[in-house]
Structures are given as structure tokens and as C-alpha cells.
Design an enzyme around this catalytic site. Structure first.
Site, mmCIF file in Angstrom:
data_model
loop_
_atom_site.group_PDB
_atom_site.id
_atom_site.type_symbol
_atom_site.label_atom_id
_atom_site.label_comp_id
_atom_site.label_asym_id
_atom_site.label_seq_id
_atom_site.Cartn_x
_atom_site.Cartn_y
_atom_site.Cartn_z
ATOM 1 N N HIS A 305 -30.470 23.426 -27.844
ATOM 2 C CA HIS A 305 -31.275 22.544 -26.836
ATOM 3 C C HIS A 305 -31.730 21.432 -27.676
ATOM 4 O O HIS A 305 -32.231 21.374 -28.620
ATOM 5 C CB HIS A 305 -32.091 23.006 -26.032
ATOM 6 C CG HIS A 305 -32.155 22.693 -24.623
ATOM 7 N ND1 HIS A 305 -33.199 21.498 -24.577
ATOM 8 C CD2 HIS A 305 -31.821 22.654 -23.537
ATOM 9 C CE1 HIS A 305 -33.115 20.858 -23.176
ATOM 10 N NE2 HIS A 305 -32.240 21.592 -22.600
ATOM 11 N N ASP A 362 -27.794 28.478 -19.994
ATOM 12 C CA ASP A 362 -26.551 28.608 -19.578
ATOM 13 C C ASP A 362 -25.920 29.899 -20.221
ATOM 14 O O ASP A 362 -24.877 30.331 -19.858
ATOM 15 C CB ASP A 362 -25.681 27.373 -19.918
ATOM 16 C CG ASP A 362 -26.121 26.194 -19.075
ATOM 17 O OD1 ASP A 362 -26.364 26.555 -17.835
ATOM 18 O OD2 ASP A 362 -25.999 24.988 -19.537
HETATM 19 N N1 CMC Z 1 -23.747 26.047 -32.071
HETATM 20 C C1 CMC Z 1 -23.619 25.801 -33.523
HETATM 21 N N2 CMC Z 1 -24.216 24.577 -34.062
HETATM 22 C C2 CMC Z 1 -24.867 23.865 -33.115
HETATM 23 C C3 CMC Z 1 -25.085 24.340 -31.647
HETATM 24 C C4 CMC Z 1 -24.406 25.200 -31.225
HETATM 25 N N3 CMC Z 1 -24.529 25.437 -29.858
HETATM 26 N N4 CMC Z 1 -25.958 23.457 -31.251
HETATM 27 C C5 CMC Z 1 -26.520 22.490 -32.310
HETATM 28 N N5 CMC Z 1 -26.065 22.994 -33.457
HETATM 29 C C6 CMC Z 1 -26.062 22.295 -34.645
HETATM 30 C C7 CMC Z 1 -25.457 21.003 -34.862
HETATM 31 O O1 CMC Z 1 -24.119 20.989 -35.337
HETATM 32 C C8 CMC Z 1 -26.421 20.278 -35.781
HETATM 33 O O2 CMC Z 1 -26.155 20.595 -36.946
HETATM 34 P P1 CMC Z 1 -26.296 19.549 -38.525
HETATM 35 O O3 CMC Z 1 -27.700 19.127 -38.387
HETATM 36 O O4 CMC Z 1 -25.967 20.417 -39.502
HETATM 37 O O5 CMC Z 1 -25.355 18.516 -38.058
HETATM 38 C C9 CMC Z 1 -27.536 20.471 -35.147
HETATM 39 O O6 CMC Z 1 -27.234 21.942 -34.827
HETATM 40 C C10 CMC Z 1 -28.369 19.732 -34.332
HETATM 41 O O7 CMC Z 1 -27.566 19.575 -33.108
HETATM 42 P P2 CMC Z 1 -27.389 18.302 -32.127
HETATM 43 O O8 CMC Z 1 -26.022 18.306 -31.821
HETATM 44 O O9 CMC Z 1 -27.649 17.077 -33.245
HETATM 45 O O10 CMC Z 1 -28.596 18.516 -31.229
HETATM 46 P P3 CMC Z 1 -28.572 17.760 -29.682
HETATM 47 O O11 CMC Z 1 -30.083 17.842 -29.581
HETATM 48 O O12 CMC Z 1 -28.104 16.504 -29.914
HETATM 49 O O13 CMC Z 1 -27.698 18.761 -29.022
HETATM 50 C C11 CMC Z 1 -27.023 20.330 -27.267
HETATM 51 C C12 CMC Z 1 -28.206 19.505 -28.039
HETATM 52 C C13 CMC Z 1 -27.535 20.905 -26.171
HETATM 53 C C14 CMC Z 1 -26.141 19.311 -26.783
HETATM 54 C C15 CMC Z 1 -26.393 21.224 -28.537
HETATM 55 O O14 CMC Z 1 -27.139 22.221 -29.024
HETATM 56 C C16 CMC Z 1 -24.931 21.940 -27.995
HETATM 57 O O15 CMC Z 1 -24.176 21.268 -28.268
HETATM 58 N N6 CMC Z 1 -25.092 23.189 -27.476
HETATM 59 C C17 CMC Z 1 -24.057 23.807 -26.677
HETATM 60 C C18 CMC Z 1 -23.794 23.211 -25.274
HETATM 61 C C19 CMC Z 1 -25.024 23.815 -24.557
HETATM 62 O O16 CMC Z 1 -25.244 25.049 -24.322
HETATM 63 N N7 CMC Z 1 -25.349 22.897 -23.785
HETATM 64 C C20 CMC Z 1 -26.332 23.200 -22.481
HETATM 65 C C21 CMC Z 1 -27.679 22.542 -22.905
HETATM 66 S S1 CMC Z 1 -29.001 23.468 -21.755
HETATM 67 C C22 CMC Z 1 -28.534 23.171 -19.980
HETATM 68 C C23 CMC Z 1 -28.437 21.656 -19.926
HETATM 69 O O17 CMC Z 1 -29.202 21.175 -20.112
HETATM 70 O O18 CMC Z 1 -27.541 21.322 -19.306
#
Ligand code: CMC
Length: 427
Positions: A305, A362
Site C-alpha cells: 500500500h 483487497d
Molecule cells: N508485490 C510485490 N512487490 C511489491 C508489491 C506487491 N504487491 N507492492 C509493492 N512492491 C514492491 C515494488 O516492486 C517496489 O520495489 P522496488 O522498491 O524494489 O522497486 C516497492 O515494493 C515499492 O512499490 P511501489 O510500487 O513503488 O509502491 P507504491 O506506493 O507506488 O504502490 C501499490 C502501492 C498498492 C500500488 C502496490 O503495493 C501494488 O501494486 N500492490 C498490488 C495492488 C494492490 O493490492 N492494490 C490495492 C491497494 S489497497 C486498495 C486501494 O487503495 O484501492
């Protein structure tokens, strides 16, 4: 004396006020930065930017805390109803019994949709994704309810807010009915907000439908868990759309479009699809390895998140609700065991520990919604239904904010500098 932030740019020393909220990080008020220094700030994804002031929702991502108007989400989910939370978000205080009854009556009175909307639905292909239908029909409400689109009139704003909250379950149920080829059901206003939605979704006109109280309670709680979440992507979309003066129905349609993405509301659908693909716990290591592989775009859906760097408090309630729904419906989906095991393995894996990736709202919601009988394509629609309360409350807060301006970010331009046009025949 209040704090200030000082820095130097282009050889000039500048100083900006630091503003404090009631709780949470301070913000540096850089509104005068461009005028004084000819520089912008650069913050793609708004990771360090507060876009507005708000009194609605507070999140402490490190501690895993979520408060609506000061009340912890766990207490609201356990002790209140979705209608109470809607009232709280819209009005700032929990309602008295009389206020709650009055509010529920008002919402109930707006549950029907214009009869012509049913015809509108028929324009969609039978296999249309229900979120595609929702984007269209919610936006179309502005063509049906002209008398509540003047955003400068507080009474029209209130009526539009009530209409949106009241009609979302009707529209969501219609989107479902359309996809399965069953007739639409009119609302039954003797039922609760959530009971009515369940009946419109799973009932048929040929038979009486009895609402299962345990399922009704679980569904209501799921709605509470999704009601609002501070300045997330779809809420910011609603605010940005609304900042231009667009009507509330159009703004909520914009929020629905943003919510649809798999990184946001679409993650509940993606999470269950992922669990189905994993199938049995013995295949978890393979998927964990893929999630960690930089060359594989796969991510563990329902994990991680932007704000929570701890267990999402909504996931805690959701996990508990799975067991309640299974008990009530006397079902036991083996995917729940897979989900529990996946969580356990991930939470003990260095990659997830180091990046502070925990289950989010989720992760478990799909297992419950599927047990209740919803197809995966409806999951994000349910999220949209519940989040409409937050969107509407945030939209109202924005309209009445004296600091409100049209949202107009700037950019770091990296394209070509000015050049001379060459006619097509000479290129
Ligand atoms: N699985 C594997 N690696 C992950 C995941 C994951 N679910 N989420 C983040 N990472 C890694 C990512 O690869 C990155 O690694 P590095 O620093 O080595 O590049 C690091 O963790 C930080 O990730 P980010 O994408 O820069 O973080 P963000 O804050 O931009 O993204 C997020 C947050 C929710 C989009 C992401 O965690 C994600 O894609 N999760 C899966 C989708 C999900 O479950 N979304 C629902 C969110 S809660 C409900 C809502 O708000 O709608």
C-alpha cells in the site's frame, strides 16, 4: 512561534511556513514558491504532497491506523452501520437515533432511478464489464437529474449527494442483473440499505427473497471498510474533476473510472483471480518468487500500500469477516486457506519484510464476496458503491473550502525546445 522551512534556490534564500494539522505530518506551505523563485516542486505520484486540507479521514500508515472523523475503523466496523458511517462522513458527527432514522429515510426515498435509465442499460453489450456500465450510467445521471447539478446551491449539493448514495446500490444491482440476463428488481424500501441491495442483486421477481441477516451484516461491514480512505487516487480524481466546477454525477463517474484500475479498486478482483491461479498452498513459493523477480511484472495482488507500511486495519476486520460469512453460509472455500498461508509466507519473507508489504483491504475481500455469490467482475463495483460516500463527502468538503482552486499541476518539461515547422512535402 510557528516553524518555517528555509532553503536556497537560484542563489536566493526563501522561507515558507510550516503548517500543522491536528495529528500527522506537518506540511510546508509552498504556494508562493513559483511566484518567488520561478521553480516548481517535482513529486510524481504525490508521494510527499498534501493536495488539500481535510477533516474527514486520518491514516497513520506506519502504525496501521485509520480514523473517520476521529473514530477508529475497527470500532466503526464492529459497532455501527454503513448508514451511520455515511452520516458521520457527510456531517462530521455520529447521528442520534432520530438523525439516523431521518437520514436513512431520506436515502431510502431516493433509491429508485429514472425509468428511462433501464433503457439506457440496454445499449451496452451483454458481456460488458459492470464497471464499464457503472462509468457510463453514473455519468449519465447528470442527464436525468438536472435539478441537482448547480454546485453553488447547497441544497442541490445535498440532494445530489443523497441521490448518489441512494442510487448506487440500485445501479450496481442493475449492472449485475444485466450481465446475467435477469430482470431488474425495483428497490424495496422496507429493507435496510444493504438488505435492499442484496435483494435487488440476488432476488428475482418470481419469488420472495429473504435477506440472510449474517450476510447483510457482513456486507454492511464491507461497505464500512470501503467508505473512505483519505486522498487516494479515485478520491483525488473526484476532487480534481470537481475543482473545475463539474457536476457531482460527472465527478463520481470520474472516480469510478480511476477506481477500476488494478493498482486501486480493481485489486480485489485481481487478488481473487491470483488466489485461484495459485490454487493450492504448495504453489505459493512459485508465486512468491515471481513477485520478487524484478524481470517479472507480477505482483502479489492485495499486498502493499502507498500509505500503510504496517498491517492494513481494514484487512484485519476483513479476515475476521471471512470466518463469519463462511459460518453463516456453511461454506468453506479452500482458497481462504491458501490466502492465510500466502500471507504467512510473505510476512516471513525478507523481501516483503524489508519493503513493508502487508495484506491490504483487497486481500481477503474477494474470498468473502465470492462466498456471498458475487462474480469477480462485481467486486470493484461494490467498492465503488461504498466509496461513493467518501467521494461525495470529500467533494462537498472541497466545494466549501475557501482555499479551493481549480486543480492545475505543472510539469518538468523534457520535450524539444521551439523549432521551425517543416511542411509535409519537405520532411
Ligand atoms: N508485490 C510485490 N512487490 C511489491 C508489491 C506487491 N504487491 N507492492 C509493492 N512492491 C514492491 C515494488 O516492486 C517496489 O520495489 P522496488 O522498491 O524494489 O522497486 C516497492 O515494493 C515499492 O512499490 P511501489 O510500487 O513503488 O509502491 P507504491 O506506493 O507506488 O504502490 C501499490 C502501492 C498498492 C500500488 C502496490 O503495493 C501494488 O501494486 N500492490 C498490488 C495492488 C494492490 O493490492 N492494490 C490495492 C491497494 S489497497 C486498495 C486501494 O487503495 O484501492
Amino acid at each position: 512561534m510557528s516553524d518555517t522551512a528555509k532553503f536556497s534556490i537560484h542563489g536566493k534564500d526563501v522561507e515558507y511556513p510550516v503548517l500543522s494539522g491536528t495529528v500527522g505530518p506537518d506540511v510546508v506551505d509552498i504556494r508562493k514558491l513559483y511566484g518567488q523563485t520561478d521553480a516548481f516542486t517535482y513529486d510524481p505520484g504525490f508521494t510527499s504532497t498534501a493536495s488539500c486540507q481535510s477533516k474527514l479521514t486520518y491514516i497513520d500508515g506506519d502504525q496501521g491506523v485509520l480514523l473517520h472523523r476521529g473514530y477508529p475503523i475497527g470500532e466503526l466496523a464492529e459497532q455501527s452501520s454503513f448508514m451511520e458511517v455515511a452520516y458521520l462522513l457527510l456531517n462530521g458527527e455520529l447521528p442520534s437515533q432520530g438523525e439516523l432514522d431521518g437520514f436513512s429515510r431520506t436515502i431510502t426515498r431516493h433509491t429508485m432511478v429514472h425509468e428511462q435509465l433501464a433503457t439506457f442499460f440496454r445499449g451496452f453489450r451483454r458481456d460488458a464489464h459492470p464497471m464499464a456500465i457503472m462509468c457510463g450510467v453514473v455519468g449519465a445521471l447528470s442527464a436525468f437529474y438536472h435539478d441537482s447539478t448547480d454546485i453553488r446551491d447547497p441544497q442541490q449539493r445535498t440532494i445530489a449527494s443523497h441521490r448518489l448514495i441512494a442510487k448506487m446500490p440500485t445501479l450496481a444491482a442493475m449492472a449485475y442483473k444485466y450481465s446475467v440476463g435477469q430482470p431488474f428488481l425495483y428497490p424495496d424500501n422496507s429493507l435496510s440499505y444493504t438488505g435492499n441491495f442484496l435483494r435487488m442483486t440476488f432476488g428475482v421477481p418470481a419469488e420472495p427473497y429473504e435477506v440472510n441477516p449474517a450476510v447483510e451484516r457482513a456486507m454492511d461491514r464491507i461497505f464500512i471498510l470501503h467508505a473512505d480512505h483519505e486522498q487516494n487516487a479515485s478520491t483525488s480524481t473526484v476532487r480534481l474533476a470537481g475543482s473545475s466546477g463539474a457536476n457531482p454525477f460527472a465527478c463520481i463517474a470520474a472516480g469510478i473510472a480511476c477506481l477500476w484500475g488494478p493498482a486501486h479498486g480493481g485489486a480485489n478482483e485481481a487478488a481473487l483471480n491470483m488466489l485461484r491461479e495459485i490454487g493450492t498452498p504448495d504453489r505459493i513459493p512459485e508465486f512468491i518468487a515471481r513477485a520478487k523477480d524484478k524481470n517479472d511484472p507480477f505482483r502479489l495482488m492485495g499486498f502493499g500500500h502507498r500509505v500503510y507500511k504496517n498491517y492494513d486495519p481494514r484487512a484485519t476486520v476483513m479476515q475476521k469477516t471471512v470466518r463469519e460469512v463462511f459460518d453463516a453460509l456453511k461454506v468453506n472455500d479452500p482458497l481462504f486457506e491458501t490466502a492465510l498461508r500466502l500471507e504467512e509466507i510473505a510476512l516471513n519473507d525478507e523481501y516483503f519484510v524489508e519493503k513493508k508489504l502487508f495484506p491490504n483491504v483487497d486481500f481477503y475481500s474477494g474470498v468473502i464476496l465470492s462466498a456471498i455469490g458475487f462474480p469477480t467482475s462485481m467486486f470493484t463495483v461494490l467498492f465503488a458503491l461504498a466509496r461513493t460516500v467518501g467521494w461525495v463527502a470529500q467533494w462537498n468538503e472541497m466545494i466549501t473550502d475557501p482555499d479551493q482552486k481549480i486543480g492545475r499541476p505543472r510539469q518538468l518539461y523534457t520535450g524539444p525546445t521551439q523549432r521551425t515547422f517543416v511542411p509535409v512535402g519537405e520532411r
